[in-house]
Design a protein around this motif. Sequence first.
Motif, PDB file in Angstrom:
ATOM      1  N   TRP A 180       0.866  -1.187   0.000  1.00 31.44           N
ATOM      2  CA  TRP A 180       0.000   0.000   0.000  1.00 31.44           C
ATOM      3  C   TRP A 180       0.896   1.229   0.000  1.00 31.44           C
ATOM      4  O   TRP A 180       1.905   1.292   0.709  1.00 31.44           O
ATOM      5  N   ALA A 181       0.546   2.220  -0.827  1.00 32.51           N
ATOM      6  CA  ALA A 181       1.375   3.439  -0.905  1.00 32.51           C
ATOM      7  C   ALA A 181       0.497   4.666  -1.017  1.00 32.51           C
ATOM      8  O   ALA A 181      -0.537   4.658  -1.702  1.00 32.51           O
ATOM      9  N   ASP A 182       0.938   5.725  -0.349  1.00 35.64           N
ATOM     10  CA  ASP A 182       0.312   7.036  -0.475  1.00 35.64           C
ATOM     11  C   ASP A 182       0.747   7.646  -1.803  1.00 35.64           C
ATOM     12  O   ASP A 182       1.720   7.224  -2.413  1.00 35.64           O
ATOM     13  N   LEU A 183       0.016   8.664  -2.253  1.00 36.50           N
ATOM     14  CA  LEU A 183       0.402   9.360  -3.476  1.00 36.50           C
ATOM     15  C   LEU A 183       1.571  10.303  -3.191  1.00 36.50           C
ATOM     16  O   LEU A 183       1.735  10.801  -2.080  1.00 36.50           O
ATOM     17  N   GLY A 184       2.370  10.561  -4.226  1.00 39.16           N
ATOM     18  CA  GLY A 184       3.559  11.381  -4.063  1.00 39.16           C
ATOM     19  C   GLY A 184       3.467  12.708  -4.784  1.00 39.16           C
ATOM     20  O   GLY A 184       2.461  13.026  -5.427  1.00 39.16           O
ATOM     21  N   PRO A 185       4.532  13.517  -4.704  1.00 39.12           N
ATOM     22  CA  PRO A 185       4.519  14.871  -5.270  1.00 39.12           C
ATOM     23  C   PRO A 185       4.498  14.908  -6.798  1.00 39.12           C
ATOM     24  O   PRO A 185       4.213  15.950  -7.379  1.00 39.12           O
ATOM     25  N   ASP A 186       4.810  13.790  -7.467  1.00 34.36           N
ATOM     26  CA  ASP A 186       4.817  13.760  -8.933  1.00 34.36           C
ATOM     27  C   ASP A 186       3.570  13.090  -9.508  1.00 34.36           C
ATOM     28  O   ASP A 186       3.591  12.605 -10.636  1.00 34.36           O
ATOM     29  N   LYS A 187       2.486  13.107  -8.753  1.00 34.17           N
ATOM     30  CA  LYS A 187       1.228  12.551  -9.263  1.00 34.17           C
ATOM     31  C   LYS A 187       0.532  13.618 -10.106  1.00 34.17           C
ATOM     32  O   LYS A 187       0.026  14.613  -9.597  1.00 34.17           O
ATOM     33  N   TYR A 188       0.525  13.412 -11.433  1.00 34.19           N
ATOM     34  CA  TYR A 188      -0.065  14.381 -12.349  1.00 34.19           C
ATOM     35  C   TYR A 188      -1.238  13.807 -13.145  1.00 34.19           C
ATOM     36  O   TYR A 188      -1.896  14.541 -13.877  1.00 34.19           O
ATOM     37  N   LEU A 189      -1.498  12.523 -13.023  1.00 36.30           N
ATOM     38  CA  LEU A 189      -2.660  11.932 -13.686  1.00 36.30           C
ATOM     39  C   LEU A 189      -3.930  12.331 -12.939  1.00 36.30           C
ATOM     40  O   LEU A 189      -3.922  12.503 -11.710  1.00 36.30           O
ATOM     41  N   LEU A 311       1.823   6.796  -9.359  1.00 37.29           N
ATOM     42  CA  LEU A 311       1.423   7.378  -8.073  1.00 37.29           C
ATOM     43  C   LEU A 311       2.199   8.653  -7.746  1.00 37.29           C
ATOM     44  O   LEU A 311       1.877   9.336  -6.780  1.00 37.29           O
ATOM     45  N   GLY A 312       3.219   8.951  -8.544  1.00 38.55           N
ATOM     46  CA  GLY A 312       4.001  10.172  -8.318  1.00 38.55           C
ATOM     47  C   GLY A 312       5.032  10.055  -7.222  1.00 38.55           C
ATOM     48  O   GLY A 312       5.420  11.059  -6.617  1.00 38.55           O
ATOM     49  N   LEU A 313       5.517   8.827  -6.951  1.00 40.25           N
ATOM     50  CA  LEU A 313       6.497   8.643  -5.884  1.00 40.25           C
ATOM     51  C   LEU A 313       7.894   9.033  -6.364  1.00 40.25           C
ATOM     52  O   LEU A 313       8.262   8.759  -7.507  1.00 40.25           O
ATOM     53  N   PRO A 314       8.707   9.668  -5.514  1.00 41.72           N
ATOM     54  CA  PRO A 314      10.076  10.046  -5.915  1.00 41.72           C
ATOM     55  C   PRO A 314      10.992   8.831  -5.969  1.00 41.72           C
ATOM     56  O   PRO A 314      10.799   7.848  -5.252  1.00 41.72           O
ATOM     57  N   SER A 315      12.007   8.925  -6.819  1.00 41.81           N
ATOM     58  CA  SER A 315      12.924   7.808  -7.044  1.00 41.81           C
ATOM     59  C   SER A 315      13.911   7.642  -5.891  1.00 41.81           C
ATOM     60  O   SER A 315      14.266   8.599  -5.194  1.00 41.81           O
ATOM     61  N   PHE A 316      14.380   6.406  -5.710  1.00 40.67           N
ATOM     62  CA  PHE A 316      15.366   6.084  -4.678  1.00 40.67           C
ATOM     63  C   PHE A 316      16.654   6.875  -4.890  1.00 40.67           C
ATOM     64  O   PHE A 316      17.303   7.302  -3.927  1.00 40.67           O
ATOM     65  N   TYR A 317      17.044   7.089  -6.139  1.00 42.13           N
ATOM     66  CA  TYR A 317      18.287   7.794  -6.457  1.00 42.13           C
ATOM     67  C   TYR A 317      18.059   9.259  -6.830  1.00 42.13           C
ATOM     68  O   TYR A 317      18.940   9.882  -7.417  1.00 42.13           O
ATOM     69  N   ARG A 318      16.935   9.831  -6.466  1.00 47.00           N
ATOM     70  CA  ARG A 318      16.624  11.204  -6.880  1.00 47.00           C
ATOM     71  C   ARG A 318      17.661  12.212  -6.378  1.00 47.00           C
ATOM     72  O   ARG A 318      18.048  13.135  -7.100  1.00 47.00           O
ATOM     73  N   SER A 319      18.133  12.049  -5.167  1.00 49.75           N
ATOM     74  CA  SER A 319      19.100  13.005  -4.622  1.00 49.75           C
ATOM     75  C   SER A 319      20.425  12.955  -5.374  1.00 49.75           C
ATOM     76  O   SER A 319      21.234  13.876  -5.263  1.00 49.75           O
ATOM     77  N   TYR A 320      20.647  11.894  -6.161  1.00 50.06           N
ATOM     78  CA  TYR A 320      21.853  11.804  -6.984  1.00 50.06           C
ATOM     79  C   TYR A 320      21.653  12.529  -8.309  1.00 50.06           C
ATOM     80  O   TYR A 320      22.419  13.432  -8.659  1.00 50.06           O
ATOM     81  N   LYS A 416      -2.599   6.803 -23.066  1.00 52.53           N
ATOM     82  CA  LYS A 416      -1.210   7.014 -23.501  1.00 52.53           C
ATOM     83  C   LYS A 416      -0.899   8.508 -23.584  1.00 52.53           C
ATOM     84  O   LYS A 416       0.197   8.944 -23.216  1.00 52.53           O
ATOM     85  N   GLU A 417      -1.865   9.289 -24.058  1.00 59.05           N
ATOM     86  CA  GLU A 417      -1.682  10.734 -24.127  1.00 59.05           C
ATOM     87  C   GLU A 417      -1.587  11.336 -22.726  1.00 59.05           C
ATOM     88  O   GLU A 417      -0.762  12.228 -22.467  1.00 59.05           O
ATOM     89  N   ALA A 418      -2.413  10.831 -21.800  1.00 58.94           N
ATOM     90  CA  ALA A 418      -2.360  11.313 -20.408  1.00 58.94           C
ATOM     91  C   ALA A 418      -1.028  10.951 -19.765  1.00 58.94           C
ATOM     92  O   ALA A 418      -0.451  11.751 -19.009  1.00 58.94           O
ATOM     93  N   LEU A 419      -0.507   9.757 -20.064  1.00 58.25           N
ATOM     94  CA  LEU A 419       0.792   9.349 -19.522  1.00 58.25           C
ATOM     95  C   LEU A 419       1.916  10.232 -20.075  1.00 58.25           C
ATOM     96  O   LEU A 419       2.868  10.569 -19.354  1.00 58.25           O
ATOM     97  N   LYS A 420       1.797  10.617 -21.338  1.00 61.95           N
ATOM     98  CA  LYS A 420       2.801  11.486 -21.956  1.00 61.95           C
ATOM     99  C   LYS A 420       2.845  12.846 -21.265  1.00 61.95           C
ATOM    100  O   LYS A 420       3.922  13.378 -20.960  1.00 61.95           O
ATOM    101  N   ILE A 421       1.654  13.399 -20.997  1.00 61.54           N
ATOM    102  CA  ILE A 421       1.582  14.704 -20.318  1.00 61.54           C
ATOM    103  C   ILE A 421       2.130  14.598 -18.896  1.00 61.54           C
ATOM    104  O   ILE A 421       2.874  15.475 -18.428  1.00 61.54           O
ATOM    105  N   ALA A 422       1.771  13.499 -18.186  1.00 61.33           N
ATOM    106  CA  ALA A 422       2.272  13.296 -16.822  1.00 61.33           C
ATOM    107  C   ALA A 422       3.790  13.167 -16.818  1.00 61.33           C
ATOM    108  O   ALA A 422       4.482  13.730 -15.942  1.00 61.33           O
ATOM    109  N   LYS A 423       4.330  12.459 -17.798  1.00 61.89           N
ATOM    110  CA  LYS A 423       5.786  12.303 -17.916  1.00 61.89           C
ATOM    111  C   LYS A 423       6.462  13.662 -18.121  1.00 61.89           C
ATOM    112  O   LYS A 423       7.497  13.951 -17.501  1.00 61.89           O
TER     113      LYS A 423
END
Length: 577
Positions: A180-189, A311-320, A416-423
């Motif tokens: 189970w995961a909460d939504l993150g700051p990069d959730k744009y869908l 879900l907009g979760l940040p990556s494990f290596y984001r700080s890198y 697919k178009e929504a995923l492109k915009i979110a990306k």
Amino acid sequence: MAFMEKPAAGKVLLDDTAPLTAVIEASQSLHSHTEYIIRVQRGISMENSWQIIRRYSDFDLLNNSLQISALSLPLPPKKLIGNMDREFIAERQKGLQNYLNAITSNHILSNCELVKKFLDPNHYSVNYTEIALQHVSMFFRSEPKWEVVEPLKDIGWRIRKKYFLMKIKNQPKERLALSWADLGPDKYLSDKDLQCAVKLLSSCSHPYIYKVTFAMANESSALVIRPFSEKGTLKDLIYKAKPKDPFLKKYCNPKKIQGLELQQIKMFGRQILEVLKFLHEKGFPYGHLHASNVMMDGDTCRLLDLENSLLGLPSFYRSYFTQFRKINTLESVDVHCFGHLLYEMTYGRPPDSVPVDSFPPAPSTSVVTVLESIISPEAMKNGMPTVSRLLQMPLFSDVLLTNSEKTQFKIPTKLKEALKIAKECIEKRLVEEQKQIHQHRRLTRAQSHYGSEEEKKKRKILARKKSKRSSFESGEEQTMKYSNSNNSAGSGASSPLTSPSSPVPPCTAAAVASTIPSPPPPPAAPPPPPNLDVAMQPDLRPVNSTSRGALLSSIQNFQKGGLKKTETCDYSAPRIS
């Protein structure tokens, strides 16, 4: 479904991977204990900082909780007698600062819930295990065939993601893992697109993607059910860890550091690159590759957690990768993360820092060649290679893949178009953050250079030179003024008393001199009169127009008859008594 109802608990769209720094600003003694005032800052902005107050006992409690990591952390020892002395408090403050530096600079410790709660209690005071249980309970109301066996406590690194061991009631021997995961700051869908995309995961079929049994999402969270693997992940294989153990225990300080064999590196690397290429071609954003997100199924690697980017979760290596502006797309993020993973497979541990200037001996030079193309300083300046380019390199090009499983992942055109915009939105936030970090780094470097001892010496030398130059110029000016005054005094030419700003022209001066009666002659011969025919240099000083006008008017209205007659007594003749 009850789970699809909006939960009562609120959520904070906070980037948990943003690094926290902590500096002890002061200490204060109260009764029989000492409190330390700590300034904590998230990211690079001073505006995003706050103060916390901690006692030594709080540090000691945190350190005891972190003992599960098996790391030797530099916490100063306890002292019962003389612990209120000023010298001791100052020395302990230095020791506690070193301790804070150690836990905030460790990539795994700095992201764990224990450290986050210690440094930022306002944002991490919520019990996420209880929230997860509430959501899972609501799910069970609509899906009664599932049953919780036990919580898998702290097996992952994410604070807002919890795991449970599950089973199906009519298949009690089969074990599954629910996340189970909460939504993150990069959730744009949108909520509708998010629910559609998450449900689509269970229909995805690929030889190197781990199967999803069930998936669903609502406005604030999502849960996914997969088969539970007793073999664990690729990271468990590298570190020889048990899958059910806590994340800190498994990976912080392994007893034995040993990389994989060359054939395993080649095979696993090729499989992971193939699935990344598949996702890129489908236009499905990922960006979450690391060894714990690769499940082992015999000699086959299968990718996990495709839902993270949705879900907009940040990556494990984001700080890198936020430190390098050339890594500005999710495709380049995947390649950068693959570099970390390849290094870990090769050497049995993650790199100490990135970029890597020199690489230890590897099982093959072809491994080092790939690593240099991804995580070397030159790669960070020039940009990441593509996945297709990596597949063509000698390390992977000769690997034969025998898995013949059919691939299937149909994404509707609208989604697919929504995923492109979110990306694009995810990449835009990444670029903005990289820009801010770059500007902050330049400013910090300039301030550090300006405050260096060498620069201070240079500024002192320049200040002395400037002071000497100004003193010399001032002395020259005074000398010139003194010389001019002496010349005018010794010239013998008399001038009428006028304002300095009202010079009298030569012709006017002569006219005035002819109308004024001469005084009695002195005993000595008078000096010769000035040559009035010689042109005099005009005074270039500014002229006072009012005084000059008054003088000219007085000269024009002059009448000789108005002068008083004078009697002169001549005493120059000798007197005989």
